[in-house]
Write an enzyme that holds these catalytic residues in place. Structure first.
Site, PDB file in Angstrom:
ATOM      1  NE  ARG A  41      -1.805  -1.508   3.699  1.00  0.00           N
ATOM      2  CZ  ARG A  41      -2.460  -1.842   4.476  1.00  0.00           C
ATOM      3  NH1 ARG A  41      -3.690  -1.049   4.909  1.00  0.00           N
ATOM      4  NH2 ARG A  41      -3.143  -3.140   4.315  1.00  0.00           N
ATOM      5  CG  ASP A 165      10.156   6.983  -8.836  1.00  0.00           C
ATOM      6  OD1 ASP A 165      10.994   7.332  -8.093  1.00  0.00           O
ATOM      7  OD2 ASP A 165       8.883   6.606  -8.381  1.00  0.00           O
TER       8      ASP A 165
END
Length: 240
Positions: A41, A165
């Protein structure tokens, strides 16, 4: 037969009312999948391990867009567009299906499931119980995973895409090979116009960004307050 249909064949991802009454089910475009557990998460999203009725496992990313601004939603849609474009690229995680539920304000992405990410792999190798093994530099280990990372980058660069990223957590191990994930802030370069991507805002994960690509918030400015300078990134993902 589509890739998704092939992966969920033999009873498939059921659409019956009986399946819909299951306690732990998740639905995408009318197809139901059994939720096994939560893989991770972050921010407003979670990633679940789910199974079709034939037992085939998937990773289901579910993100709340209820409080998301226009740029955030645009980033999610951009990630979907790029993953669709890279569907046949073996070094990129496969997107099987997706649904933008405007009524519930939820975005769902059904993707190929990896065994573990590179960050977890490296962390396990450097754990105390493996200290004797990792105490010495292992050129074979480094060479193998470095080559795997470079092959992932070469695969997306061949499509004129800068990931933006790159970090161990965004490389996932699938059947012994690394694949790239998380294209939320990636950019497709218009090579007929330029080989540079100009960014007005800092993007990426600071711990894994090159020093020169970090915005200097202490730069001289009016009133003694720093004026952040924009970063320019070339096709290889390097700041200029």
């Amino acid at each position: 037969m589509s890739i998704l249909d092939a992966a969920t064949s033999t009873a498939g991802a059921a659409t019956t009312s009986q399946a819909a009454r299951r306690r732990n089910y998740m639905k995408i475009n009318g197809k139901c999948y059994t939720r096994i557990d939560c893989l991770g998460r972050g921010g407003s999203g979670k990633v679940y391990r789910v199974a079709a009725d034939n037992g085939h496992m998937f990773a289901l990313k579910r993100v709340s867009i209820e409080n998301a601004d226009e740029n955030t939603v645009k980033g999610y849609k951009g990630e979907i567009d790029l993953l669709k474009r890279l569907t046949k690229v073996e070094r990129v995680i496969t997107l099987f299906d997706y649904e933008m539920n405007d009524e519930k304000k939820v975005l769902s992405l059904l993707m190929e499931m990896g065994e573990l990410d590179l960050y977890t792999l490296l962390k396990k190798r450097c754990s105390p119980e493996n200290s004797s093994e990792s105490a010495k530099f292992d050129p074979v280990f480094v060479r193998y995973w470095w080559k795997e990372m470079l092959e992932c980058l070469a695969a997306v660069h061949a499509y004129d895409i800068v990931h933006s990223d790159l970090k161990p957590a965004n490389f996932v191990l699938v059947q012994g090979r690394l694949k790239l994930i998380d294209f939320g802030i990636a950019n497709a370069i218009q090579t007929e116009e330029t080989v540079n991507v100009h960014r007005e805002a800092q993007v990426g994960t600071p711990n894994y960004m090159s020093p020169e690509s970090l915005i200097d918030s202490n730069a001289a400015g009016s009133g003694g307050r720093g004026n952040p300078s924009a970063a320019k990134v070339d096709e290889a993902g390097q700041a200029q």
